[in-house]
Design a protein around this motif. Sequence first.
Motif, PDB file in Angstrom:
ATOM      1  N   ASP A  19     -14.856 -15.852  28.341  1.00 24.53           N
ATOM      2  CA  ASP A  19     -15.138 -14.456  28.664  1.00 24.53           C
ATOM      3  C   ASP A  19     -13.886 -13.678  29.087  1.00 24.53           C
ATOM      4  O   ASP A  19     -13.949 -12.829  29.980  1.00 24.53           O
ATOM      5  N   ARG A  59     -18.149  -4.367  23.102  1.00 24.92           N
ATOM      6  CA  ARG A  59     -18.226  -5.538  23.968  1.00 24.92           C
ATOM      7  C   ARG A  59     -17.013  -5.583  24.886  1.00 24.92           C
ATOM      8  O   ARG A  59     -15.948  -5.082  24.556  1.00 24.92           O
ATOM      9  N   ARG A  60     -17.172  -6.211  26.033  1.00 19.92           N
ATOM     10  CA  ARG A  60     -16.105  -6.243  27.027  1.00 19.92           C
ATOM     11  C   ARG A  60     -15.010  -7.243  26.680  1.00 19.92           C
ATOM     12  O   ARG A  60     -13.871  -7.084  27.103  1.00 19.92           O
ATOM     13  N   ASP A  61     -15.342  -8.301  25.938  1.00 20.70           N
ATOM     14  CA  ASP A  61     -14.363  -9.358  25.705  1.00 20.70           C
ATOM     15  C   ASP A  61     -13.249  -8.877  24.767  1.00 20.70           C
ATOM     16  O   ASP A  61     -13.375  -7.862  24.090  1.00 20.70           O
ATOM     17  N   GLU A 121     -24.931  -4.552  17.530  1.00 24.62           N
ATOM     18  CA  GLU A 121     -24.027  -4.017  18.530  1.00 24.62           C
ATOM     19  C   GLU A 121     -22.597  -4.168  18.017  1.00 24.62           C
ATOM     20  O   GLU A 121     -22.158  -5.273  17.699  1.00 24.62           O
TER      21      GLU A 121
END
Length: 217
Positions: free
Chosen positions: A192, A145-147, A140
């Motif tokens: 996060d 990714r959101r971070d 991935e």
Amino acid sequence: MDAATFLDFVGVTLFAATGALVASRKQLDIIGFMFLATLTGTGGGTVRDLVLGVPVFWVGQPLFILTCAGTAVVTYFTAHLLESRYRWVLWLDAIALSAYGVFGAYKGLVVTGSPTLAVVMGMMTATLGGVLRDIVAGEETVLMRRDLYISAAMAASVVLVLGYWAGLGLITSSALGFATGFALRSGALTRDWALPTYRSTPGRTPEDSLAGRPRRD
């Protein structure tokens, strides 16, 4: 060795290590380790130099390639000793991201004199190696990714440019830029941290979109 060259070697070595660790997760042979390490270690800097229209850094100094190969060999024989290779990938990537964001911005500033282009070069140098690594390895990609990732690279680049133009000197500006980028990326990994994401209703399917159109006979 000056501060800029040191940062360049730090970024290349650490990114190469993340590439080699990903190769270990995929159980590749030693040539696969070297390939993925070199791709990751030099990918961002190669694209940066091509965009800037300057000689590609590792062509003029083959020691960078040897550094990537040596890092791959060491990792090949020691990766099994690590308890969590993926965690090592993330943290080494965070250090490399911060170092390369600073160096890429500095090189962009020296070559172009433009603060805007310097920040873009910093972001490009810091992120493209990891993106290429993940794409080739079938992982991935870090961009999905959101971070905080690109944001951390951008922050490191911006702080370097601001500090350098404020007359703080390369070493102080680099240290501040590195600390800023690493702090943000560390917060993303441990707490996060992330920017707000786009929220909307799901997009219409092609069938739904065509259903509302008048038919043509």
